[in-house]
Every structure is written in structure tokens, then in C-alpha cells.
Write a protein that holds these residues in place. Structure first.
Motif, PDB file in Angstrom:
ATOM      1  N   LEU A 121       0.867  -1.176   0.000  1.00 61.87           N
ATOM      2  CA  LEU A 121       0.000   0.000   0.000  1.00 61.87           C
ATOM      3  C   LEU A 121       0.904   1.226   0.000  1.00 61.87           C
ATOM      4  CD1 LEU A 121      -2.568  -0.884   2.845  1.00 61.87           C
ATOM      5  CD2 LEU A 121      -2.690  -1.459   0.423  1.00 61.87           C
ATOM      6  N   THR A 122       0.646   2.151  -0.878  1.00 61.05           N
ATOM      7  CA  THR A 122       1.373   3.421  -0.814  1.00 61.05           C
ATOM      8  C   THR A 122       0.386   4.483  -0.339  1.00 61.05           C
ATOM      9  OG1 THR A 122       2.852   2.697  -2.540  1.00 61.05           O
ATOM     10  CG2 THR A 122       2.821   5.053  -2.078  1.00 61.05           C
ATOM     11  N   ILE A 123       0.671   5.012   0.824  1.00 67.78           N
ATOM     12  CA  ILE A 123      -0.233   5.983   1.456  1.00 67.78           C
ATOM     13  C   ILE A 123       0.329   7.370   1.147  1.00 67.78           C
ATOM     14  CG2 ILE A 123      -1.263   6.724   3.641  1.00 67.78           C
ATOM     15  CD1 ILE A 123      -0.599   3.871   4.719  1.00 67.78           C
ATOM     16  N   VAL A 141       4.218   7.166   1.892  1.00 68.27           N
ATOM     17  CA  VAL A 141       4.829   6.148   2.750  1.00 68.27           C
ATOM     18  C   VAL A 141       4.272   4.781   2.374  1.00 68.27           C
ATOM     19  CG1 VAL A 141       5.083   5.377   5.136  1.00 68.27           C
ATOM     20  CG2 VAL A 141       5.058   7.812   4.645  1.00 68.27           C
ATOM     21  N   ASP A 142       5.141   3.759   2.410  1.00 68.50           N
ATOM     22  CA  ASP A 142       4.711   2.393   2.102  1.00 68.50           C
ATOM     23  C   ASP A 142       4.230   1.657   3.340  1.00 68.50           C
ATOM     24  OD1 ASP A 142       5.154   2.233  -0.603  1.00 68.50           O
ATOM     25  OD2 ASP A 142       7.245   1.568  -0.381  1.00 68.50           O
ATOM     26  N   ALA A 143       3.296   0.732   3.102  1.00 67.42           N
ATOM     27  CA  ALA A 143       2.898  -0.222   4.146  1.00 67.42           C
ATOM     28  C   ALA A 143       2.668  -1.554   3.442  1.00 67.42           C
ATOM     29  CB  ALA A 143       1.617   0.239   4.829  1.00 67.42           C
ATOM     30  N   ALA A 144       2.668  -2.639   4.203  1.00 69.67           N
ATOM     31  CA  ALA A 144       2.315  -3.944   3.624  1.00 69.67           C
ATOM     32  C   ALA A 144       1.064  -4.449   4.309  1.00 69.67           C
ATOM     33  CB  ALA A 144       3.458  -4.939   3.821  1.00 69.67           C
ATOM     34  N   LEU A 145       0.215  -5.100   3.539  1.00 72.47           N
ATOM     35  CA  LEU A 145      -1.005  -5.693   4.088  1.00 72.47           C
ATOM     36  C   LEU A 145      -1.080  -7.168   3.707  1.00 72.47           C
ATOM     37  CD1 LEU A 145      -3.843  -5.693   5.389  1.00 72.47           C
ATOM     38  CD2 LEU A 145      -4.746  -4.827   3.205  1.00 72.47           C
ATOM     39  N   THR A 172       4.097  -0.813   8.776  1.00 77.01           N
ATOM     40  CA  THR A 172       4.777   0.298   8.103  1.00 77.01           C
ATOM     41  C   THR A 172       5.963   0.714   8.974  1.00 77.01           C
ATOM     42  OG1 THR A 172       4.421   2.501   7.111  1.00 77.01           O
ATOM     43  CG2 THR A 172       3.302   2.087   9.182  1.00 77.01           C
ATOM     44  N   CYS A 173       6.983   1.268   8.355  1.00 73.56           N
ATOM     45  CA  CYS A 173       8.177   1.651   9.114  1.00 73.56           C
ATOM     46  C   CYS A 173       7.965   3.029   9.758  1.00 73.56           C
ATOM     47  CB  CYS A 173       9.385   1.715   8.182  1.00 73.56           C
ATOM     48  SG  CYS A 173      10.868   2.276   9.034  1.00 73.56           S
ATOM     49  N   TYR A 174       8.149   3.097  11.075  1.00 73.99           N
ATOM     50  CA  TYR A 174       7.894   4.374  11.774  1.00 73.99           C
ATOM     51  C   TYR A 174       8.785   5.494  11.263  1.00 73.99           C
ATOM     52  CZ  TYR A 174      11.991   4.137  15.005  1.00 73.99           C
ATOM     53  OH  TYR A 174      13.247   4.128  15.549  1.00 73.99           O
ATOM     54  N   GLY A 175      10.028   5.128  10.880  1.00 73.16           N
ATOM     55  CA  GLY A 175      10.984   6.144  10.428  1.00 73.16           C
ATOM     56  C   GLY A 175      10.696   6.671   9.028  1.00 73.16           C
ATOM     57  N   SER A 176       9.726   6.054   8.336  1.00 71.05           N
ATOM     58  CA  SER A 176       9.310   6.591   7.038  1.00 71.05           C
ATOM     59  C   SER A 176       8.379   7.786   7.236  1.00 71.05           C
ATOM     60  CB  SER A 176       8.537   5.534   6.232  1.00 71.05           C
ATOM     61  OG  SER A 176       9.324   4.402   5.981  1.00 71.05           O
ATOM     62  N   LEU A 191      -2.617   5.958  13.130  1.00 72.13           N
ATOM     63  CA  LEU A 191      -4.028   6.256  12.827  1.00 72.13           C
ATOM     64  C   LEU A 191      -4.253   6.409  11.326  1.00 72.13           C
ATOM     65  CD1 LEU A 191      -4.873   8.671  15.798  1.00 72.13           C
ATOM     66  CD2 LEU A 191      -5.395   6.224  15.564  1.00 72.13           C
ATOM     67  N   ARG A 192      -3.260   6.959  10.621  1.00 74.96           N
ATOM     68  CA  ARG A 192      -3.396   7.069   9.154  1.00 74.96           C
ATOM     69  C   ARG A 192      -3.317   5.688   8.510  1.00 74.96           C
ATOM     70  NH1 ARG A 192      -4.146  11.105  11.430  1.00 74.96           N
ATOM     71  NH2 ARG A 192      -6.125  10.045  11.407  1.00 74.96           N
ATOM     72  N   LEU A 193      -2.469   4.817   9.074  1.00 73.90           N
ATOM     73  CA  LEU A 193      -2.421   3.439   8.569  1.00 73.90           C
ATOM     74  C   LEU A 193      -3.801   2.804   8.741  1.00 73.90           C
ATOM     75  CD1 LEU A 193      -0.937   0.909   7.523  1.00 73.90           C
ATOM     76  CD2 LEU A 193      -0.230   0.444   9.878  1.00 73.90           C
TER      77      LEU A 193
END
Ligand code: GCU
Length: 386
Positions: free
Chosen positions: A81-83, A94-98, A176-180, A216-218
Motif C-alpha cells: 500500500l502506498t499511502i 509512505v509504504d505499508a504492507a497488508l 509500516t516503518c515508523y521512520g518513514s 491512525l493514518r495506517l
């Protein structure tokens, strides 16, 4: 300016003294007189406002715009997921994985977490991109070099975030990586990431509040995925990210519950207990984590109108699992146990005692499959019970 060097940590229970925590039913708000869901919500808001003013700073409101793009990941049963956030003409993506359980029929509950190494740390596939812009506080043996993620982070946290175990229990997993989102670096956190995006709208938020904002955005991004049951998103976090998960879930009643692992000082451990890390140590070593106002609390924790058991209580009557580790003395496992016990009356109020859990894992500061084997049956039972 970093705060003055505090005294070394105390690890002697005999010098801690009696722990006088504010009575969770009476102070600083009258939870005992709560009769309706609205009363309870009103108390939660008042307590959260005190924590914002005295410790963390307010979590900023959502940005003006948010878009979520999705693409498959080769060699790993997850989606990327690219948020993409936009606010007053500025942008941050920012990237996340689901990961989703393959056999799911209908929308699933999801465990969502900020992590130190990001999605790549929880998979072996080489197709998920490493965020080279992320700034994290991690160890070289885990692939972090000079606060940056390298290819060597891949799979280093398979045990911390065991996707197969979580999926088999019927939960999705989102990381998701917090440092992103916000660099974990006192020199950079205010000049890039979310602080740049939000500008003056960041208010007095310290980095923990910005990481809570990220969690919260994630959750918002997950709520847009049709496979996800938006009413059953649980935030999970380890250590500093356990602090952020707790603060986020306390602020946002739409979050279904929280798993707060080895969170320690400014997490589940009472600030009034002089054992292991204190607020004075925290603001000295990590001056960017809390709001500037926290300096007063660090100098005199007893001056706080609230303590961390009341922050736990802001999650009631939603499911909350606090996890400690016996050898993680810096995080004060005994203090965490006492805070959970002191918060319990808020779950008992309307017969939800079973939605609050605590355990003490043998071993040190970590998040392990041993922990997940306890979190998952708890969440299954408590979330299904609705
Ligand atoms: C340090 C810090 C803790 C924090 C931990 C972590 O030890 O003092 O407050 O929880 O890092 O995030 O691993």
C-alpha cells in the motif's frame, strides 16, 4: 537543549517506596459516576487532553488529503500500500504492507503496527522496496547502518511479526516503518517527514504523537480496503512503538483495541515509580519524543495530574493486552503489572474484565512468537465477542 543528565536508574525494589497512583475511578475525572457511553467518552477525552498537555502534545488532525494505491508483492502473500498524504500543498508518501488470511470469507480484523524495520523486516521476499529515506534507531546486526535501512533488514523481524501465525488465526496484518513517517533522530525529526508535511499544524506534537498519528493514518488506509473490517482494527507496537500504539488507541475510540508490548516509560509503566527508565532518562536520551512541556513532569513526576494507568483506562472497555518481559527491567515490568491492576476497575465497570490482559514473558526486551501465541487467542475471543 538536551535535559541535564539524570541519576542512574534504580533497580532496587526496596527503595521504590509505596506507589500512590491517582484512583482511576475518581481522579482526575469521575469515571465512577459514568452511566452512559457518552459519559465514558467525555471522561476519556478529558484524560487524553491532560496527557496531551503534560506529556505527548496533541496528535495533529488528519491531513487535508490521503490517497491509497495498492499493488501485489512478488513472493510474499501481501499487498504493497502506498499511502500518499497531501497538506497545504506539501506531500509525503509512505509504504505499508497488508497481509490477508487466504481463506477469509468476508472482511477480516487486522492487526496494524508501526515497526522499526518496516515491511521488509517481516518478510524474506526481495520485492518489497526498502525505504532508504526512513530514519530509524536500529541495530547494525539487524541491517540498520547509520540509522538507515539496508538490504540486510530483510527477514530480521520474522519472529517479531510472524505473519503466518497471525494469518492462521484469522487476522490480517499491516505494517509500516515508523521512520518513514517521522525520523527517529533529534536532529532530523522536525525538518522532514510529517513535521514538514504538517508545518505549523503539527502544534506541540512530539515524535511519539507523530508516530501515533502515523498509526491512525495506517488504520484509515486499511479502512478503505474492502477485505478489512474497519470496526476491528487493532494497533500493536513494541517498545517506543508500543508507547505510540497506546497513545493512538487512547485518542481514537474507533480503534478496536491495542497490544502494547514492553512499552515501559511513557507507555504502560507508571511515571511515579522510580524503577528502571524514568521520564528524566527519557527526555534526556530522546528529547524529540515528548512535547516540550514534559520537562516539568520529568523533573517531578508526582506533579502530573495523571499517570499511565489512566492512559490504559482510556482504551476501556475495548480489548487491551499489555505485555511485559521479566528481564526487561529498564521497562519496569512490575510497574506495568501494577498499572494494569490499577486500570482494571474501568473494565470492571460494565462487566468487561476479560478484555484487559497482561503477561510476563521470561526473557528480555523483545516481541516474540511466545507473545503472539497469547495475544491471538485473546483477540480472537474478545473481538468476536463484540
Ligand atoms: C530505549 C528507550 C525506551 C524504549 C526503547 C525501545 O530503551 O529508553 O523508552 O522503549 O528504547 O524503543 O526499544
Amino acid at each position: 537543549m538536551p535535559a541535564a543528565e539524570p541519576p542512574p536508574p534504580n533497580y532496587d525494589e526496596t527503595v521504590v517506596g509505596r506507589l500512590a497512583l491517582p484512583d482511576v475511578l475518581e481522579r482526575p475525572v469521575g469515571w465512577a459516576r459514568v452511566r452512559t457511553a457518552e459519559d465514558r467518552e467525555d471522561c476519556r477525552r478529558q484524560v487524553v487532553a491532560l496527557f496531551a498537555r503534560r506529556l505527548y502534545g496533541d496528535i495533529p488532525p488528519p491531513p487535508e488529503e490521503m490517497a491509497v494505491a495498492r499493488e501485489p508483492v512478488r513472493g510474499e502473500p501481501c499487498a504493497r500500500l502506498t499511502i500518499a498524504l497531501a497538506h497545504r500543498g506539501r506531500r509525503l508518501a509512505v509504504d505499508a504492507a497488508l497481509w490477508l488470511p487466504p481463506a477469509a470469507r468476508g472482511p477480516v480484523p487486522v492487526i496494524a503496527g508501526l515497526t522499526f524495520l518496516g515491511p521488509a523486516g517481516a518478510m524474506l521476499s526481495e520485492s518489497f522496496p526498502i525505504d532508504e529515506a526512513a530514519v530509524v534507531d536500529g541495530r547494525e546486526e539487524h541491517g540498520v547502518v547509520g540509522r538507515r535501512l539496508t538490504e540486510a533488514v530483510r527477514g530480521q523481524h520474522l519472529g517479531r511479526w510472524p505473519a503466518p501465525l497471525i494469518l492462521a488465526a484469522g487476522f490480517g496484518l499491516a505494517l509500516t516503518c515508523y521512520g518513514s513517517w517521522t525520523p527517529d533522530d533529534p536532529a532530523l525529526w522536525e525538518v522532514s517527514g510529517l513535521a514538514s508535511l504538517l508545518g505549523p499544524d503539527r502544534g506541540d506534537a512530539g515524535a511519539l504523537s507523530l508516530w501515533a498519528f502515523s498509526a491512525l493514518r495506517l488504520a484509515d488506509a486499511l479502512a478503505r480496503c474492502p477485505e478489512v473490517d474497519a470496526s476491528r482494527i487493532v494497533l500493536a507496537g513494541h517498545s517506543r512503538l508500543g508507547k505510540a500504539a497506546l497513545w493512538a488507541a487512547a485518542n481514537e475510540p474507533g480503534i478496536a483495541g491495542a497490544i502494547v508490548n514492553n512499552s515501559g516509560c511513557a507507555g504502560a509503566a507508571p511515571s511515579r515509580r522510580n524503577f528502571g527508565e524514568t521520564l528524566a532518562h527519557l527526555v534526556h536520551r530522546y528529547p524529540h519524543w515528548l512535547a516540550p512541556a514534559a520537562a516539568t513532569a520529568a523533573a517531578d513526576p508526582a506533579s502530573l495530574p495523571v499517570d499511565q494507568h489512566q492512559l490504559l483506562g482510556c482504551i476501556a472497555p475495548r480489548p487491551l493486552y499489555v505485555a511485559s518481559a521479566a528481564a526487561d527491567l529498564w521497562a519496569d515490568p512490575e510497574g506495568e503489572r501494577l498499572a494494569v491492576a490499577a486500570a482494571a476497575p474501568l473494565w470492571d465497570l460494565d462487566g468487561h474484565a476479560a478484555r484487559l490482559a497482561w503477561h510476563l514473558r521470561p526473557g528480555g526486551h523483545n516481541l516474540t512468537p511466545w507473545d503472539w501465541r497469547r495475544f491471538l487467542p485473546f483477540l480472537k475471543e474478545q473481538l468476536a465477542a463484540g
